[in-house]
Design a protein around this motif. Structure first.
Motif: not given
Length: 171
Positions: A99-111, A113-121, A143-148
């Motif tokens: 199992n793996a979980i990834l939490v990530q964020t970008s300081t500018d989502d307009d340029v 964009t990343l899913p806030k978290f992803s899960i792999e099993t 599984y990926n969180a919703k994102y643009y």
């Protein structure tokens, strides 16, 4: 084990990002070098097959394709990408479950964009066929969180930013 790594990259944009001419698109730019600084650390405990990685990346002069006209543009501010990843593996006889979980964020989502978290099993069984052939049978889920997610422009073979349809939110 503890690990730390980092790198600094200073690269020129490709010729196609600076100059492009076709039936539908045409641009001529003089982009600055793209600068990336990446630092991350890893804590790994092999006895329980557990690892945690944390990282940060600073990007200057990031080049992206705009959503309105699908042309390349260079972002003149710094973008930071923070990430935290945890991995856990379990083994019982022939059965393996990773199992793996990834939490990530970008300081500018307009340029960028990343899913806030992803899960792999990954669930699999390993066995031998006729005492010699190693085989593995299993299933993997994501599984990926919703994102643009970026949209694809076939004429330039590039991905461009979009803010109309959110992708993800389902396995």
């Amino acid at each position: 084990t503890l690990q730390a790594r980092g790198f600094m990259r200073n690269s020129r944009p490709s010729y196609m990002l600076d100059h492009y001419f076709s039936n539908h698109f045409k641009w001529s730019n003089d982009f600055d070098r793209i600068q990336k600084i990446h630092i991350d650390g890893l804590v790994n405990y092999s006895r329980t097959n557990t690892s945690i990685r944390a990282g940060i990346e600073y990007i200057n002069n990031y080049i992206y394709f705009t959503s309105d006209d699908f042309l390349p543009k260079q972002y003149d501010k710094q973008i930071s990408v923070f990430s935290l990843e945890a991995r856990q593996g379990l083994t019982a006889g022939l059965l393996t479950w990773n199992n793996a979980i990834l939490v990530q964020t970008s300081t500018d989502d307009d340029v960028l964009t990343l899913p806030k978290f992803s899960i792999e099993t990954d669930l699999s069984i390993r066995f031998k066929v006729a005492k010699t052939l190693s085989a593995q049978l299993g299933v993997t889920g994501y599984y990926n969180a919703k994102y643009y997610a970026p949209t694809y422009q076939p004429a330039t073979q590039q991905f461009a930013m979009q803010k109309e349809i959110k992708c993800g939110g389902y396995p």
